[in-house]
Structures are given as structure tokens and as C-alpha cells.
Write an enzyme that holds these catalytic residues in place. Structure first.
Site, PDB file in Angstrom:
ATOM      1  N   VAL A   1     -11.425   8.215   9.085  1.00 55.03           N
ATOM      2  CA  VAL A   1     -11.352   9.545   8.214  1.00 55.03           C
ATOM      3  C   VAL A   1     -13.057   9.957   8.416  1.00 55.03           C
ATOM      4  O   VAL A   1     -13.883   9.238   8.547  1.00 55.03           O
ATOM      5  CB  VAL A   1     -11.012   9.375   7.090  1.00 55.03           C
ATOM      6  CG1 VAL A   1      -9.576   9.480   6.988  1.00 55.03           C
ATOM      7  CG2 VAL A   1     -11.955   8.269   6.318  1.00 55.03           C
TER       8      VAL A   1
ATOM      9  N   GLN B   1       0.964  -1.088  -0.051  1.00 54.00           N
ATOM     10  CA  GLN B   1       0.014   0.017  -0.007  1.00 54.00           C
ATOM     11  C   GLN B   1       0.817   1.291  -0.007  1.00 54.00           C
ATOM     12  O   GLN B   1       1.985   1.165   0.348  1.00 54.00           O
ATOM     13  CB  GLN B   1      -0.933  -0.171   1.349  1.00 54.00           C
ATOM     14  CG  GLN B   1      -2.337  -0.752   1.242  1.00 54.00           C
ATOM     15  CD  GLN B   1      -3.086  -0.511   2.347  1.00 54.00           C
ATOM     16  OE1 GLN B   1      -2.762   0.265   3.168  1.00 54.00           O
ATOM     17  NE2 GLN B   1      -4.328  -1.020   1.995  1.00 54.00           N
TER      18      GLN B   1
ATOM     19  N   ALA C   1      -5.907  12.141   4.737  1.00 52.15           N
ATOM     20  CA  ALA C   1      -5.404  10.906   4.521  1.00 52.15           C
ATOM     21  C   ALA C   1      -5.726  10.155   3.359  1.00 52.15           C
ATOM     22  O   ALA C   1      -6.782  10.287   2.938  1.00 52.15           O
ATOM     23  CB  ALA C   1      -5.435  10.176   5.808  1.00 52.15           C
TER      24      ALA C   1
HETATM   25  N1  PHE Z   1      -6.263   1.939   5.234  1.00 53.09           N
HETATM   26  C1  PHE Z   1      -7.535   1.790   4.146  1.00 53.09           C
HETATM   27  C2  PHE Z   1      -7.602   0.583   3.580  1.00 53.09           C
HETATM   28  O1  PHE Z   1      -6.632  -0.393   3.713  1.00 53.09           O
HETATM   29  C3  PHE Z   1      -7.357   2.953   2.968  1.00 53.09           C
HETATM   30  C4  PHE Z   1      -7.240   4.216   3.645  1.00 53.09           C
HETATM   31  C5  PHE Z   1      -6.265   5.039   3.999  1.00 53.09           C
HETATM   32  C6  PHE Z   1      -8.652   4.940   3.628  1.00 53.09           C
HETATM   33  C7  PHE Z   1      -6.279   6.217   4.544  1.00 53.09           C
HETATM   34  C8  PHE Z   1      -8.552   6.179   3.939  1.00 53.09           C
HETATM   35  C9  PHE Z   1      -7.621   6.947   4.398  1.00 53.09           C
HETATM   36  O2  PHE Z   1      -8.462   0.059   3.098  1.00 53.09           O
END
Ligand code: PHE
Length: 358
Positions: A270, A227, A326
Site C-alpha cells: 500500500v 484476519q 485495502a
Molecule cells: N496484511 C497486513 C498484515 O498482515 C495487514 C494489511 C492489509 C495492511 C491490507 C494494509 C492493507 O499485517
């Protein structure tokens, strides 16, 4: 018949002696120049054996036959020995510089097999470069993570149903302080909290890294993947900053005339949360009969949102003062879209036929 001075030495015995002396001398030589000097001294036009042979004519017939045969034999012996010694010395020289049997300098050179970067590495660099150009820094974090950062600090308390969004690989761990739930991070979002704890606004970072999920694999799911997380926190950051930044990113990666779409989505850390799509570059957003966007005209490429006030408060920031956005995206998915790769499992199955295409 009296012997003439020139032929006085010409007896079977003197031939034998000369041969022995010559051979002995030859064995002591170790370079090509002294071999050549030896050849001139014994076998040359005025060489010792040559002169001896010349004296044959002065012997009577009977002597000439026996001694002549011996003398010719001696000449062959010296020539053979010279040839052998020449070969020994040149092989010795090759061996000394380590080339014997290993290099044929007359062969054409073999092409060097050049390696290449893995397609994931290539796309990670491309993604990070796009954000670095907009002023983001790059940081990395641990793949083995505490429940605390992977969930708690992201507003996902124990027992919260949102935990089901991340099928987790847990690690058995305990120390003197007792049990602390440990896991393989299911996303790079724990780095949001780690970065905010370790620094003060303004913050602008992207976090590339490996993530793990307890999932069955298929063409679009892997149990390990990358990611890229993004985080920007400062006084006065708004949703417009999120949109502008991610729009610019999409255009850099997928072309200057890409359109973007934001729709509401839920992530506990978020508020508001969105998923972002680009209009399909394969069918230019028309959608009908398109395999890439499955007829929709849009392709989802990431999750994003404004950092939740509870997350800000959790790391000791005043949510009345600071705001931030984010986002998190999957580089393999971006690469699949960009290069038309149909199965995510190809990235980590080490098939050179696949890897060599990049
Ligand atoms: N961490 C989330 C996921 O793995 C993705 C995400 C990151 C969403 C940052 C919003 C803000 O699905």
C-alpha cells in the site's frame, strides 16, 4: 352316593384336564383382550372352574377334602398363569416398540444441550455484516498459498527485508515443473491479487480467513489466527473513501461516538500505508491508568492503505485508471477488545468454561 349332573365332572382327573386345557389355551393368547375373555371363561362368576368349585358342596366330606384341595390348587395355578402371561404380553409389546428398559415415560424430560457459535465465528460475522451493509461481498481463499501470492504479487520480492515482517511456515513442495515455494499464508492479503486477477473493477470484497505465523505464543500472539482483509478498487477511489468506510466500520462495532485516528505505517503493498486506531472505549480516550489502551487513549485495530500502483499493475490493471484501498484486521483482537478477553490463546484451547461465556 349318586353323582348329580352338575358335579359329574368333579373328579381329580377332570380338574387336572380342565387345568391343562386352560393353560394350553392361555399360552396361545397374545393380546390383553383375549386374556380377559379367557379369565371370564375360566375364573369368572360363571366360568368353568368356578362352576366346578361350586359343585364341591355336593360331595361327601372325604371327597370334598381331597377334591376341594385340588380344585383350589387349580384355581391358584390358573390365576398365577394368567398373571404371568399378562406380564409377558405387555413386556413383549414394549419390546416391539423398542421402549423396554430404555424409556421411563413418567420421568421429567432432560434439557437438550444446545451448542453455540465459537466467539471467533460470532465476531467474524459481526465484522463481515458491517461491511456487507456497506456493499461489500464476501470471498474466501486458500490457507496453503504460493509464495507468489503471499509475497511476490504484494510487492515483496525475494530477499526483500519486508519479508521479515511475516514469520513464515514454509511447505516443502516440488512437482515436474520444479520447485515452487509454498507456505501457510501469513495474512489474507494474497487474496487481494487473486480477487483482482479473477474479476474487473468495481471491486468491493472482504475476505475472512485463517492465517499462520512461525511465532512463539503469548497472551497477544498466536501461531494461527484469523484476519479479515478488505479491498475496494474502482475508477476514482480516494483516501477519503478509505477513511469514511473504516470510520463507519469502527462506529458500527464499537459505538456511534467512537473517534478514529490514522497514522502512517509501512506495508509494501500500500502507498500511503496507515494504521488505524479508535479512541479507547474503556476510558473514553482519557488514557491515564487504563489497562485496555495502556495509558495512550488509543487502540490500534487495523492496517490499511491505498493499493500500491505496482500491485495494480501486477494483476494487469492500469494504475492511471484505477485506484483502490485495502485493509486487514485481526478479529480475535477485536473480540478481545470488545469482550475484555485477556489472552488470545483462550480462543483455541477448547476450554468450555471460556467458550460457554459467549
Ligand atoms: N496484511 C497486513 C498484515 O498482515 C495487514 C494489511 C492489509 C495492511 C491490507 C494494509 C492493507 O499485517
Amino acid at each position: 352316593m349318586p353323582e348329580s349332573p352338575e358335579v359329574s365332572g368333579l373328579t381329580p382327573r377332570s380338574i387336572e384336564e380342565l387345568t391343562q386345557a386352560a393353560v394350553q389355551e392361555l399360552e396361545g393368547l397374545s393380546d390383553q383382550e383375549s386374556l380377559e375373555a379367557w379369565r371370564v371363561a375360566y375364573l369368572g362368576r360363571r366360568g368353568r372352574l368356578t362352576l366346578m368349585l361350586r359343585g364341591l358342596s355336593q360331595l361327601d366330606l372325604e371327597q370334598r377334602r381331597t377334591t376341594g384341595a385340588l380344585a383350589n390348587q387349580a384355581k391358584r395355578t390358573l390365576e398365577e398363569r394368567l398373571e404371568r402371561r399378562t406380564r409377558e404380553i405387555s413386556e413383549g409389546e414394549l419390546a416391539r416398540i423398542g421402549l423396554q428398559d430404555s424409556i421411563d415415560v413418567t420421568l421429567p424430560g432432560r434439557p437438550m444441550a444446545l451448542g453455540r457459535l465459537h466467539p471467533t465465528t460470532q465476531i467474524l460475522r459481526e465484522i463481515c455484516d458491517a461491511f456487507v451493509a456497506m456493499g461489500f461481498g464476501i470471498v474466501e481463499g486458500p490457507e496453503v498459498e504460493w509464495d507468489h501470492y503471499n509475497f511476490e504479487m504484494l510487492n515483496i520480492p525475494k530477499g526483500h527485508p519486508a519479508r521479515d515482517m511475516w514469520n513464515t511456515l514454509w511447505i516443502d513442495y516440488s512437482n515436474e515443473a520444479g520447485e515452487q515455494p509454498m507456505l501457510l499464508r501469513t495474512h489474507t492479503s494474497p487474496m487481494q491479487a487473486r480477487v483482482m486477477e479473477a474479476s474487473q473493477p468495481p471491486i468491493r470484497v472482504v475476505v475472512p480467513g485463517k492465517c499462520y505465523r512461525y511465532e512463539a505464543t503469548d497472551a497477544t500472539h498466536e501461531w494461527h489466527f484469523y484476519q479479515v482483509e478488505g479491498l475496494a478498487v474502482d475508477d476514482g477511489i480516494t483516501f477519503a473513501d478509505l477513511k469514511g468506510t473504516l470510520y463507519e466500520f469502527a462506529r458500527r462495532l464499537f459505538g456511534a461516538d467512537r473517534k478514529v485516528r490514522f497514522r502512517c505505517d509501512y506495508f509494501p503493498f500500500v502507498e500511503p500505508g496507515v494504521d488505524m486506531s479508535i479512541d479507547c472505549f474503556a476510558c473514553d480516550g482519557r488514557g491515564s491508568g487504563c489497562r485496555i489502551c495502556r495509558d495512550s487513549g488509543w487502540i490500534e485495530i487495523m492496517g490499511a492503505g491505498m493499493v500500491h500502483p505496482r500491485v495494480l499493475a501486477g494483476v494487469g490493471y492500469d494504475p492511471e485508471k484505477y485506484t483502490g484501498f485495502a485493509f486487514g484486521l485481526g478479529p480475535e483482537r477485536i473480540a478481545m477488545l470488545k469482550y475484555g478477553i485477556e489472552d488470545i490463546r483462550l480462543f483455541y484451547s477448547n476450554d468450555l468454561r471460556f467458550l460457554r461465556q459467549f
